[in-house]
Write a protein that holds these residues in place. Sequence first.
Motif, PDB file in Angstrom:
ATOM      1  N   GLU A  72       0.830  -1.202   0.000  1.00 48.05           N
ATOM      2  CA  GLU A  72       0.000   0.000   0.000  1.00 48.05           C
ATOM      3  C   GLU A  72       0.869   1.257   0.000  1.00 48.05           C
ATOM      4  O   GLU A  72       0.584   2.221  -0.720  1.00 48.05           O
ATOM      5  N   ARG A  73       1.945   1.241   0.801  1.00 50.24           N
ATOM      6  CA  ARG A  73       2.864   2.380   0.820  1.00 50.24           C
ATOM      7  C   ARG A  73       3.519   2.579  -0.547  1.00 50.24           C
ATOM      8  O   ARG A  73       3.654   3.706  -1.026  1.00 50.24           O
ATOM      9  N   GLU A  74       3.949   1.500  -1.178  1.00 57.92           N
ATOM     10  CA  GLU A  74       4.560   1.603  -2.509  1.00 57.92           C
ATOM     11  C   GLU A  74       3.572   2.172  -3.508  1.00 57.92           C
ATOM     12  O   GLU A  74       3.928   3.020  -4.342  1.00 57.92           O
ATOM     13  N   ARG A  75       2.327   1.725  -3.432  1.00 57.46           N
ATOM     14  CA  ARG A  75       1.300   2.211  -4.349  1.00 57.46           C
ATOM     15  C   ARG A  75       1.075   3.716  -4.136  1.00 57.46           C
ATOM     16  O   ARG A  75       0.966   4.482  -5.103  1.00 57.46           O
ATOM     17  N   GLN A  90       3.261   5.817  -2.886  1.00 56.68           N
ATOM     18  CA  GLN A  90       4.472   6.520  -3.327  1.00 56.68           C
ATOM     19  C   GLN A  90       4.472   6.662  -4.840  1.00 56.68           C
ATOM     20  O   GLN A  90       4.814   7.719  -5.381  1.00 56.68           O
ATOM     21  N   ILE A  91       4.096   5.612  -5.556  1.00 56.05           N
ATOM     22  CA  ILE A  91       4.025   5.689  -7.019  1.00 56.05           C
ATOM     23  C   ILE A  91       2.990   6.722  -7.438  1.00 56.05           C
ATOM     24  O   ILE A  91       3.217   7.529  -8.342  1.00 56.05           O
ATOM     25  N   LYS A  92       1.861   6.713  -6.741  1.00 50.17           N
ATOM     26  CA  LYS A  92       0.811   7.671  -7.053  1.00 50.17           C
ATOM     27  C   LYS A  92       1.286   9.103  -6.817  1.00 50.17           C
ATOM     28  O   LYS A  92       1.005  10.012  -7.610  1.00 50.17           O
ATOM     29  N   SER A  93       2.015   9.349  -5.736  1.00 52.47           N
ATOM     30  CA  SER A  93       2.467  10.713  -5.427  1.00 52.47           C
ATOM     31  C   SER A  93       3.591  11.172  -6.355  1.00 52.47           C
ATOM     32  O   SER A  93       3.777  12.363  -6.556  1.00 52.47           O
ATOM     33  N   SER A  94       4.338  10.229  -6.930  1.00 52.57           N
ATOM     34  CA  SER A  94       5.441  10.625  -7.810  1.00 52.57           C
ATOM     35  C   SER A  94       5.002  10.792  -9.267  1.00 52.57           C
ATOM     36  O   SER A  94       5.792  11.193 -10.103  1.00 52.57           O
ATOM     37  N   MET A  95       3.757  10.516  -9.570  1.00 56.47           N
ATOM     38  CA  MET A  95       3.264  10.676 -10.944  1.00 56.47           C
ATOM     39  C   MET A  95       3.161  12.168 -11.282  1.00 56.47           C
ATOM     40  O   MET A  95       3.036  13.009 -10.390  1.00 56.47           O
ATOM     41  N   LEU A  96       3.178  12.452 -12.556  1.00 60.13           N
ATOM     42  CA  LEU A  96       3.057  13.842 -12.998  1.00 60.13           C
ATOM     43  C   LEU A  96       1.691  14.394 -12.618  1.00 60.13           C
ATOM     44  O   LEU A  96       0.674  13.704 -12.699  1.00 60.13           O
ATOM     45  N   LYS A  97       1.688  15.646 -12.178  1.00 60.11           N
ATOM     46  CA  LYS A  97       0.452  16.292 -11.758  1.00 60.11           C
ATOM     47  C   LYS A  97      -0.090  17.135 -12.914  1.00 60.11           C
ATOM     48  O   LYS A  97       0.664  17.670 -13.709  1.00 60.11           O
ATOM     49  N   PRO A  98      -1.407  17.262 -12.970  1.00 60.42           N
ATOM     50  CA  PRO A  98      -1.971  18.124 -14.009  1.00 60.42           C
ATOM     51  C   PRO A  98      -1.646  19.589 -13.731  1.00 60.42           C
ATOM     52  O   PRO A  98      -1.507  19.997 -12.584  1.00 60.42           O
TER      53      PRO A  98
END
Length: 128
Positions: free
Chosen positions: A104-107, A109-117
């Motif tokens: 869950e933490r990895e997921r 972290q991946i979500k937070s490191s994605m490009l933001k609109p």
Amino acid sequence: MAAPLKQLCFAVLRQTVRPFSSTCAVQAGRKWRLENGLAWTGSEYGPLTDLPDWSFADGRPAPPLKGQLRRQKQREDFARRAVNLNAEVDQGMRTWRANKEEQEREREQIKSSMLKPKGKLLLKNKNK
């Protein structure tokens, strides 16, 4: 004379022959015991097998018999095994939960490191 002796032997043998039964006396009451939640034989546990057969006149208990000691050791081993298996299951559940939290933490972290609109898309997403 041989013929009457032969007839006498056959007559005696016919009278001594008994019907053969293949039922087992040990299984008597087995169905009833199983239906009432008891052991399938009457001698597996209970006061007749667990309690001592006698005691001293002054009230001291009798020394335990070999069978009683053996059954006591079997019960202790069974209890020890049950506790160990329960501890293993608890450890497995803790490991599973830790792995689940790590995923869950990895997921996240991946979500937070994605490009933001940016720009209009950012404003559009905030309004939703």
